[in-house]
Design a protein around this motif. Structure first.
Motif, mmCIF file in Angstrom:
data_model
loop_
_atom_site.group_PDB
_atom_site.id
_atom_site.type_symbol
_atom_site.label_atom_id
_atom_site.label_comp_id
_atom_site.label_asym_id
_atom_site.label_seq_id
_atom_site.Cartn_x
_atom_site.Cartn_y
_atom_site.Cartn_z
ATOM 1 N N SER A 117 -1.061 -2.778 -9.370
ATOM 2 C CA SER A 117 -0.080 -1.689 -9.381
ATOM 3 C C SER A 117 -0.739 -0.318 -9.219
ATOM 4 O O SER A 117 -0.066 0.670 -8.948
ATOM 5 C CB SER A 117 0.735 -1.716 -10.675
ATOM 6 N N ARG A 118 -2.048 -0.265 -9.356
ATOM 7 C CA ARG A 118 -2.764 1.011 -9.261
ATOM 8 C C ARG A 118 -3.503 1.168 -7.933
ATOM 9 O O ARG A 118 -4.204 2.141 -7.713
ATOM 10 C CB ARG A 118 -3.754 1.134 -10.435
ATOM 11 N N TRP A 119 -3.332 0.190 -7.047
ATOM 12 C CA TRP A 119 -3.994 0.299 -5.753
ATOM 13 C C TRP A 119 -3.402 1.454 -4.935
ATOM 14 O O TRP A 119 -2.191 1.651 -4.897
ATOM 15 C CB TRP A 119 -3.820 -0.987 -4.939
ATOM 16 N N SER A 120 -4.263 2.203 -4.268
ATOM 17 C CA SER A 120 -3.806 3.231 -3.322
ATOM 18 C C SER A 120 -4.319 2.935 -1.914
ATOM 19 O O SER A 120 -3.706 3.351 -0.925
ATOM 20 C CB SER A 120 -4.283 4.622 -3.758
ATOM 21 N N HIS A 121 -5.431 2.214 -1.847
ATOM 22 C CA HIS A 121 -6.010 1.827 -0.563
ATOM 23 C C HIS A 121 -6.662 0.461 -0.720
ATOM 24 O O HIS A 121 -7.339 0.199 -1.731
ATOM 25 C CB HIS A 121 -7.053 2.851 -0.109
ATOM 26 N N VAL A 122 -6.418 -0.429 0.237
ATOM 27 C CA VAL A 122 -7.066 -1.740 0.197
ATOM 28 C C VAL A 122 -7.612 -2.084 1.579
ATOM 29 O O VAL A 122 -7.025 -1.718 2.602
ATOM 30 C CB VAL A 122 -6.088 -2.863 -0.245
ATOM 31 N N ARG A 123 -8.754 -2.744 1.590
ATOM 32 C CA ARG A 123 -9.276 -3.321 2.830
ATOM 33 C C ARG A 123 -9.071 -4.819 2.725
ATOM 34 O O ARG A 123 -9.545 -5.453 1.774
ATOM 35 C CB ARG A 123 -10.750 -3.000 3.021
ATOM 36 N N VAL A 124 -8.352 -5.370 3.693
ATOM 37 C CA VAL A 124 -7.897 -6.753 3.611
ATOM 38 C C VAL A 124 -8.254 -7.515 4.881
ATOM 39 O O VAL A 124 -8.013 -7.029 5.988
ATOM 40 C CB VAL A 124 -6.368 -6.805 3.410
ATOM 41 N N ALA A 125 -8.805 -8.704 4.723
ATOM 42 C CA ALA A 125 -9.004 -9.607 5.861
ATOM 43 C C ALA A 125 -7.792 -10.519 5.955
ATOM 44 O O ALA A 125 -7.344 -11.086 4.946
ATOM 45 C CB ALA A 125 -10.271 -10.437 5.682
ATOM 46 N N THR A 126 -7.240 -10.671 7.158
ATOM 47 C CA THR A 126 -6.027 -11.467 7.310
ATOM 48 C C THR A 126 -5.775 -11.801 8.779
ATOM 49 O O THR A 126 -6.261 -11.107 9.670
ATOM 50 C CB THR A 126 -4.801 -10.708 6.753
ATOM 51 N N LYS A 127 -5.035 -12.863 9.011
ATOM 52 C CA LYS A 127 -4.529 -13.120 10.369
ATOM 53 C C LYS A 127 -3.089 -12.646 10.489
ATOM 54 O O LYS A 127 -2.433 -12.892 11.495
ATOM 55 C CB LYS A 127 -4.640 -14.604 10.718
ATOM 56 N N TYR A 128 -2.617 -11.948 9.450
ATOM 57 C CA TYR A 128 -1.257 -11.412 9.425
ATOM 58 C C TYR A 128 -1.271 -9.893 9.246
ATOM 59 O O TYR A 128 -0.751 -9.364 8.247
ATOM 60 C CB TYR A 128 -0.456 -12.040 8.279
ATOM 61 N N PRO A 129 -1.838 -9.136 10.188
ATOM 62 C CA PRO A 129 -1.909 -7.683 10.001
ATOM 63 C C PRO A 129 -0.549 -6.996 9.928
ATOM 64 O O PRO A 129 -0.392 -6.019 9.192
ATOM 65 C CB PRO A 129 -2.712 -7.206 11.219
ATOM 66 N N ASN A 130 0.434 -7.486 10.670
ATOM 67 C CA ASN A 130 1.752 -6.842 10.639
ATOM 68 C C ASN A 130 2.461 -7.081 9.314
ATOM 69 O O ASN A 130 3.009 -6.156 8.705
ATOM 70 C CB ASN A 130 2.611 -7.361 11.797
ATOM 71 N N ILE A 131 2.471 -8.333 8.860
ATOM 72 C CA ILE A 131 3.079 -8.649 7.562
ATOM 73 C C ILE A 131 2.385 -7.863 6.454
ATOM 74 O O ILE A 131 3.026 -7.282 5.576
ATOM 75 C CB ILE A 131 2.995 -10.162 7.273
ATOM 76 N N THR A 132 1.057 -7.841 6.506
ATOM 77 C CA THR A 132 0.263 -7.175 5.472
ATOM 78 C C THR A 132 0.526 -5.672 5.446
ATOM 79 O O THR A 132 0.764 -5.086 4.384
ATOM 80 C CB THR A 132 -1.235 -7.444 5.711
ATOM 81 N N SER A 133 0.502 -5.051 6.615
ATOM 82 C CA SER A 133 0.719 -3.604 6.687
ATOM 83 C C SER A 133 2.105 -3.222 6.178
ATOM 84 O O SER A 133 2.259 -2.242 5.426
ATOM 85 C CB SER A 133 0.543 -3.113 8.125
ATOM 86 N N LYS A 134 3.120 -3.982 6.586
ATOM 87 C CA LYS A 134 4.488 -3.682 6.154
ATOM 88 C C LYS A 134 4.633 -3.855 4.642
ATOM 89 O O LYS A 134 5.286 -3.044 3.972
ATOM 90 C CB LYS A 134 5.476 -4.590 6.885
ATOM 91 N N TYR A 135 4.024 -4.912 4.109
ATOM 92 C CA TYR A 135 4.126 -5.173 2.665
ATOM 93 C C TYR A 135 3.513 -4.031 1.859
ATOM 94 O O TYR A 135 4.141 -3.504 0.930
ATOM 95 C CB TYR A 135 3.432 -6.488 2.333
ATOM 96 N N PHE A 136 2.315 -3.638 2.217
ATOM 97 C CA PHE A 136 1.651 -2.581 1.454
ATOM 98 C C PHE A 136 2.275 -1.217 1.702
ATOM 99 O O PHE A 136 2.307 -0.367 0.802
ATOM 100 C CB PHE A 136 0.154 -2.567 1.759
ATOM 101 N N ALA A 137 2.794 -0.992 2.920
ATOM 102 C CA ALA A 137 3.459 0.284 3.204
ATOM 103 C C ALA A 137 4.675 0.478 2.303
ATOM 104 O O ALA A 137 4.935 1.592 1.823
ATOM 105 C CB ALA A 137 3.871 0.337 4.676
ATOM 106 N N LYS A 138 5.420 -0.602 2.053
ATOM 107 C CA LYS A 138 6.579 -0.516 1.159
ATOM 108 C C LYS A 138 6.168 -0.138 -0.253
ATOM 109 O O LYS A 138 6.958 0.435 -1.011
ATOM 110 C CB LYS A 138 7.333 -1.847 1.149
ATOM 111 N N ARG A 139 4.945 -0.495 -0.615
ATOM 112 C CA ARG A 139 4.428 -0.173 -1.954
ATOM 113 C C ARG A 139 3.713 1.164 -1.992
ATOM 114 O O ARG A 139 3.219 1.577 -3.042
ATOM 115 C CB ARG A 139 3.456 -1.265 -2.411
ATOM 116 N N GLY A 140 3.616 1.837 -0.840
ATOM 117 C CA GLY A 140 2.916 3.109 -0.779
ATOM 118 C C GLY A 140 1.405 2.966 -0.815
ATOM 119 O O GLY A 140 0.690 3.892 -1.202
#
Length: 222
Positions: A117-140
């Motif tokens: 809940s305190r994350w502001s920036h994350v570096r993530v390895a994934t084959k789902y960049p669109n799903i991942t970006s949208k999910y974290f964008a909704k969380r700010g």
């Protein structure tokens, strides 16, 4: 009958193929013997219907084949449909197979003192960049996505990133690589995927097949 007139069904290789075949057979479709031959390198197969063919491709490619009309109908994981979000695809039916989930995972040692809940920036390895970006964008949360097509679990251990977003079934692969789930993004099942243009031009034929799949799913669940 010309190739253009044939109805092509795209099925995914791997675990989902085993789960979907009882539904395919319940629809009255039986692939030729070579389909079940583990030594066969063929990717396109005839069936007991002259006008129906099956192609067997990677799960991520099913959506592409259907979206661009190479196949009129296919079986596709919800993860693939979410990631590509092709407007050309209509997904009318949840087949209730291939259950898994898309999760955020990190090394077990990191998770002991970590608070997502305190994350502001994350570096993530994934084959789902669109799903991942949208999910974290909704969380700010600003997400830096490193695109990998496999071996995701190695990324944190090799210093590529601290976290991964991946498809999880039993969680055994995560555990074997010292990772734990810290957030669930969504649950996933496989769906019937239909090309929207084909649904208009071959409406009766495709709607009949959708209904047969629906009846097969209901029979299994009842």
């Amino acid at each position: 009958m010309s190739e253009q007139e044939k109805l092509v069904i795209a099925l995914p290789k791997g675990r989902i193929l085993e789960e979907v075949m009882p539904l395919v057979k319940a629809c009255g479709i039986e692939p030729e013997a070579a389909f079940f031959d583990s030594k066969s390198r063929a990717l396109k197969f005839a069936t007991n219907h002259d006008h129906v063919e099956i192609v067997r491709v990677r799960s991520f490619d099913v959506a592409t084949f259907v979206a661009f009309g190479a196949a009129q109908i296919g079986v596709c994981g919800g993860d693939v449909l979410l990631e590509f979000d092709y407007p050309e695809i209509y997904a009318p039916l949840d087949l209730g197979i291939g259950y898994c989930r898309i999760c955020v995972a990190e090394p077990k040692d990191l998770s002991k003192d970590d608070d997502p809940s305190r994350w502001s920036h994350v570096r993530v390895a994934t084959k789902y960049p669109n799903i991942t970006s949208k999910y974290f964008a909704k969380r700010g949360v600003q997400a830096e996505c490193i695109k990998l097509n496999g071996a995701m679990e190695l990324a944190p251990n090799m210093g590529l990133c601290s976290r991964i977003v991946d498809l999880v079934s039993t969680g055994s692969t995560l555990k074997a690589n010292g990772l734990v789930e810290v957030e669930q993004i969504c649950e996933i099942t496989s769906r019937l995927a239909v090309n929207r243009t084909a649904l208009k031009t071959r409406s009766e034929e495709i709607k009949d097949l959708i209904e047969k799949f629906r009846e097969a799913v209901n029979d299994v669940s009842s």
